[in-house]
Design a protein around this motif. Sequence first.
Motif, PDB file in Angstrom:
ATOM      1  N   VAL A  62       0.827  -1.212   0.000  1.00  0.00           N
ATOM      2  CA  VAL A  62       0.000   0.000   0.000  1.00  0.00           C
ATOM      3  C   VAL A  62       0.863   1.265   0.000  1.00  0.00           C
ATOM      4  CG1 VAL A  62      -1.769   1.331   1.230  1.00  0.00           C
ATOM      5  CG2 VAL A  62      -1.935  -1.166   1.112  1.00  0.00           C
ATOM      6  N   ASP A  63       1.587   1.515   1.086  1.00  0.00           N
ATOM      7  CA  ASP A  63       2.376   2.743   1.198  1.00  0.00           C
ATOM      8  C   ASP A  63       3.624   2.674   0.327  1.00  0.00           C
ATOM      9  OD1 ASP A  63       0.768   4.137   3.199  1.00  0.00           O
ATOM     10  OD2 ASP A  63       1.356   2.488   4.506  1.00  0.00           O
ATOM     11  N   GLY A  64       3.740   3.634  -0.599  1.00  0.00           N
ATOM     12  CA  GLY A  64       4.862   3.660  -1.521  1.00  0.00           C
ATOM     13  C   GLY A  64       4.582   2.899  -2.793  1.00  0.00           C
ATOM     14  N   THR A  65       3.463   2.194  -2.834  1.00  0.00           N
ATOM     15  CA  THR A  65       3.078   1.443  -4.039  1.00  0.00           C
ATOM     16  C   THR A  65       1.756   1.974  -4.569  1.00  0.00           C
ATOM     17  OG1 THR A  65       4.211  -0.525  -3.195  1.00  0.00           O
ATOM     18  CG2 THR A  65       2.614  -0.853  -4.974  1.00  0.00           C
ATOM     19  N   VAL A  66       0.714   1.909  -3.752  1.00  0.00           N
ATOM     20  CA  VAL A  66      -0.544   2.577  -4.113  1.00  0.00           C
ATOM     21  C   VAL A  66      -0.348   4.085  -3.951  1.00  0.00           C
ATOM     22  CG1 VAL A  66      -2.987   2.843  -3.579  1.00  0.00           C
ATOM     23  CG2 VAL A  66      -1.923   0.580  -3.460  1.00  0.00           C
ATOM     24  N   THR A  67       0.267   4.462  -2.806  1.00  0.00           N
ATOM     25  CA  THR A  67       0.644   5.868  -2.619  1.00  0.00           C
ATOM     26  C   THR A  67       2.028   6.068  -3.244  1.00  0.00           C
ATOM     27  OG1 THR A  67       1.770   5.507  -0.501  1.00  0.00           O
ATOM     28  CG2 THR A  67      -0.597   5.933  -0.434  1.00  0.00           C
ATOM     29  N   LYS A  68       2.416   7.320  -3.469  1.00  0.00           N
ATOM     30  CA  LYS A  68       3.691   7.600  -4.128  1.00  0.00           C
ATOM     31  C   LYS A  68       4.883   7.419  -3.201  1.00  0.00           C
ATOM     32  CE  LYS A  68       1.634  10.872  -7.378  1.00  0.00           C
ATOM     33  NZ  LYS A  68       1.584  12.285  -7.852  1.00  0.00           N
ATOM     34  N   GLU A  69       4.684   7.603  -1.906  1.00  0.00           N
ATOM     35  CA  GLU A  69       5.756   7.429  -0.946  1.00  0.00           C
ATOM     36  C   GLU A  69       5.198   6.793   0.318  1.00  0.00           C
ATOM     37  OE1 GLU A  69       8.569  10.679  -0.201  1.00  0.00           O
ATOM     38  OE2 GLU A  69       7.662  11.750  -1.883  1.00  0.00           O
ATOM     39  N   ASP A  70       6.098   6.264   1.147  1.00  0.00           N
ATOM     40  CA  ASP A  70       5.671   5.609   2.384  1.00  0.00           C
ATOM     41  C   ASP A  70       5.059   6.588   3.376  1.00  0.00           C
ATOM     42  OD1 ASP A  70       6.459   2.816   1.949  1.00  0.00           O
ATOM     43  OD2 ASP A  70       8.483   3.626   1.838  1.00  0.00           O
ATOM     44  N   ILE A  90       7.920  -0.270  -7.946  1.00  0.00           N
ATOM     45  CA  ILE A  90       7.647   1.091  -8.427  1.00  0.00           C
ATOM     46  C   ILE A  90       8.364   2.123  -7.555  1.00  0.00           C
ATOM     47  CG2 ILE A  90       5.558   1.327  -7.005  1.00  0.00           C
ATOM     48  CD1 ILE A  90       4.292   2.823  -9.434  1.00  0.00           C
ATOM     49  N   ASN A  91       8.778   3.240  -8.179  1.00  0.00           N
ATOM     50  CA  ASN A  91       9.405   4.319  -7.409  1.00  0.00           C
ATOM     51  C   ASN A  91       8.459   5.505  -7.290  1.00  0.00           C
ATOM     52  OD1 ASN A  91       9.546   5.819  -9.828  1.00  0.00           O
ATOM     53  ND2 ASN A  91      11.675   5.265 -10.218  1.00  0.00           N
ATOM     54  N   THR A  92       8.926   6.580  -6.666  1.00  0.00           N
ATOM     55  CA  THR A  92       8.064   7.735  -6.390  1.00  0.00           C
ATOM     56  C   THR A  92       7.616   8.453  -7.660  1.00  0.00           C
ATOM     57  OG1 THR A  92      10.028   9.133  -6.117  1.00  0.00           O
ATOM     58  CG2 THR A  92       9.108   8.122  -4.140  1.00  0.00           C
ATOM     59  N   LYS A  93       8.351   8.263  -8.761  1.00  0.00           N
ATOM     60  CA  LYS A  93       7.993   8.912 -10.025  1.00  0.00           C
ATOM     61  C   LYS A  93       7.016   8.080 -10.856  1.00  0.00           C
ATOM     62  CE  LYS A  93      12.466  11.289 -10.408  1.00  0.00           C
ATOM     63  NZ  LYS A  93      13.689  11.455 -11.251  1.00  0.00           N
ATOM     64  N   GLY A  94       6.702   6.886 -10.379  1.00  0.00           N
ATOM     65  CA  GLY A  94       5.788   6.023 -11.114  1.00  0.00           C
ATOM     66  C   GLY A  94       6.493   5.103 -12.096  1.00  0.00           C
ATOM     67  N   ASP A  95       7.828   5.065 -12.057  1.00  0.00           N
ATOM     68  CA  ASP A  95       8.581   4.146 -12.909  1.00  0.00           C
ATOM     69  C   ASP A  95       8.550   2.756 -12.289  1.00  0.00           C
ATOM     70  OD1 ASP A  95       9.405   6.292 -14.599  1.00  0.00           O
ATOM     71  OD2 ASP A  95      10.971   6.790 -13.140  1.00  0.00           O
ATOM     72  N   ILE A  96       8.274   1.748 -13.094  1.00  0.00           N
ATOM     73  CA  ILE A  96       8.123   0.386 -12.598  1.00  0.00           C
ATOM     74  C   ILE A  96       9.213  -0.510 -13.175  1.00  0.00           C
ATOM     75  CG2 ILE A  96       6.589  -1.607 -12.455  1.00  0.00           C
ATOM     76  CD1 ILE A  96       4.239   0.345 -12.906  1.00  0.00           C
ATOM     77  N   ARG A  97       9.916  -1.189 -12.310  1.00  0.00           N
ATOM     78  CA  ARG A  97      10.990  -2.110 -12.717  1.00  0.00           C
ATOM     79  C   ARG A  97      10.493  -3.550 -12.625  1.00  0.00           C
ATOM     80  NH1 ARG A  97      14.089  -5.032  -9.493  1.00  0.00           N
ATOM     81  NH2 ARG A  97      13.695  -3.736  -7.652  1.00  0.00           N
ATOM     82  N   TYR A  98      10.822  -4.334 -13.652  1.00  0.00           N
ATOM     83  CA  TYR A  98      10.523  -5.768 -13.597  1.00  0.00           C
ATOM     84  C   TYR A  98      11.591  -6.546 -14.351  1.00  0.00           C
ATOM     85  CZ  TYR A  98       8.651  -5.455 -18.397  1.00  0.00           C
ATOM     86  OH  TYR A  98       8.500  -5.262 -19.748  1.00  0.00           O
ATOM     87  N   THR A  99      11.652  -7.832 -14.114  1.00  0.00           N
ATOM     88  CA  THR A  99      12.662  -8.695 -14.720  1.00  0.00           C
ATOM     89  C   THR A  99      12.013  -9.611 -15.747  1.00  0.00           C
ATOM     90  OG1 THR A  99      13.897  -8.701 -12.633  1.00  0.00           O
ATOM     91  CG2 THR A  99      14.475 -10.385 -14.249  1.00  0.00           C
ATOM     92  N   THR A 100      12.587  -9.682 -16.940  1.00  0.00           N
ATOM     93  CA  THR A 100      12.053 -10.556 -17.985  1.00  0.00           C
ATOM     94  C   THR A 100      12.487 -11.994 -17.737  1.00  0.00           C
ATOM     95  OG1 THR A 100      13.961 -10.364 -19.467  1.00  0.00           O
ATOM     96  CG2 THR A 100      12.279  -8.636 -19.609  1.00  0.00           C
ATOM     97  N   THR A 101      11.921 -12.915 -18.508  1.00  0.00           N
ATOM     98  CA  THR A 101      12.290 -14.325 -18.371  1.00  0.00           C
ATOM     99  C   THR A 101      13.739 -14.563 -18.773  1.00  0.00           C
ATOM    100  OG1 THR A 101      11.383 -14.715 -20.593  1.00  0.00           O
ATOM    101  CG2 THR A 101       9.939 -15.175 -18.721  1.00  0.00           C
ATOM    102  N   GLU A 102      14.306 -13.638 -19.548  1.00  0.00           N
ATOM    103  CA  GLU A 102      15.711 -13.739 -19.942  1.00  0.00           C
ATOM    104  C   GLU A 102      16.634 -13.090 -18.920  1.00  0.00           C
ATOM    105  OE1 GLU A 102      13.338 -12.451 -22.011  1.00  0.00           O
ATOM    106  OE2 GLU A 102      13.036 -14.343 -23.115  1.00  0.00           O
ATOM    107  N   GLY A 103      16.072 -12.550 -17.842  1.00  0.00           N
ATOM    108  CA  GLY A 103      16.877 -11.925 -16.813  1.00  0.00           C
ATOM    109  C   GLY A 103      17.167 -10.460 -17.063  1.00  0.00           C
ATOM    110  N   GLU A 104      16.549  -9.888 -18.096  1.00  0.00           N
ATOM    111  CA  GLU A 104      16.758  -8.477 -18.411  1.00  0.00           C
ATOM    112  C   GLU A 104      15.889  -7.597 -17.524  1.00  0.00           C
ATOM    113  OE1 GLU A 104      16.304  -5.440 -22.254  1.00  0.00           O
ATOM    114  OE2 GLU A 104      15.778  -7.562 -22.435  1.00  0.00           O
ATOM    115  N   ILE A 105      16.471  -6.508 -17.019  1.00  0.00           N
ATOM    116  CA  ILE A 105      15.725  -5.554 -16.206  1.00  0.00           C
ATOM    117  C   ILE A 105      15.095  -4.509 -17.117  1.00  0.00           C
ATOM    118  CG2 ILE A 105      15.827  -3.884 -14.323  1.00  0.00           C
ATOM    119  CD1 ILE A 105      16.418  -6.720 -13.456  1.00  0.00           C
ATOM    120  N   LYS A 106      13.796  -4.347 -17.018  1.00  0.00           N
ATOM    121  CA  LYS A 106      13.091  -3.370 -17.846  1.00  0.00           C
ATOM    122  C   LYS A 106      12.342  -2.368 -16.980  1.00  0.00           C
ATOM    123  CE  LYS A 106      12.519  -5.645 -22.286  1.00  0.00           C
ATOM    124  NZ  LYS A 106      11.571  -5.855 -23.405  1.00  0.00           N
TER     125      LYS A 106
END
Length: 213
Positions: free
Chosen positions: A20-28, A162-178
């Motif tokens: 919730v905090d920092g994910t639904v909301t922008k910061e904790d 997700i970070n405070t700017k709304g950028d979301i990081r995830y890892t692909t099946t090949e191990g690449e960070i997107k």
Amino acid sequence: MVFYSRYLLHEDAKIVISDVDGTVTKEDVMGHVMYALHQDYTQKGIVRMYNRIDENGYVILYLTARAVGQMKDTRKYLEGIEQEGMHMPKGPIICSPNRTFASLIREVVRRKPQEFKIPVLRSISDTFTLESSPFVGGFGNRPTDEQSYIQAGVDKTKIFIINTKGDIRYTTTEGEIKMTNFAELVEICDQFFPPLALTQRRTAVEDSTKDAV
């Protein structure tokens, strides 16, 4: 069937966890402050994304290190979120059983919410009879969220940080960070959370006669 936190779930329900905090909301911490000031501090585009996941047949489980004494305020906050005429999908809300001060120390000062999240997720998973984990995805804002979700059986490629700017990081099946955002992620939602067959669709029936855990 499994009863947990006012919701009755089929034993084959597929669950996506959301901090919730920092994910639904922008910061904790500011998420608490801005809510108290009646200011919107919600991540842009999250409502559409979560509704898409819900429409595809998954249960959204809101997991927060907030104290159980904050349950009513947390539920009120989530139910009051509105974006593009949509509200957050309903789902179980799991709070820490500790008092507010102890929860705040663990979350903000010690920065170890996983000490609560990992055991509670394992406890929920143990109530299901299937061998595979009911948790198929997770959204969070810290490495500790990722750690907690992996320990609960979530595939690393289905974890979104997700970070405070709304950028979301995830890892692909090949191990690449997107990197992506909710607007882009909703367009490819079916790749991560494909629509479940009607026979697999979740049933999350709220029991209004009991207090949430």
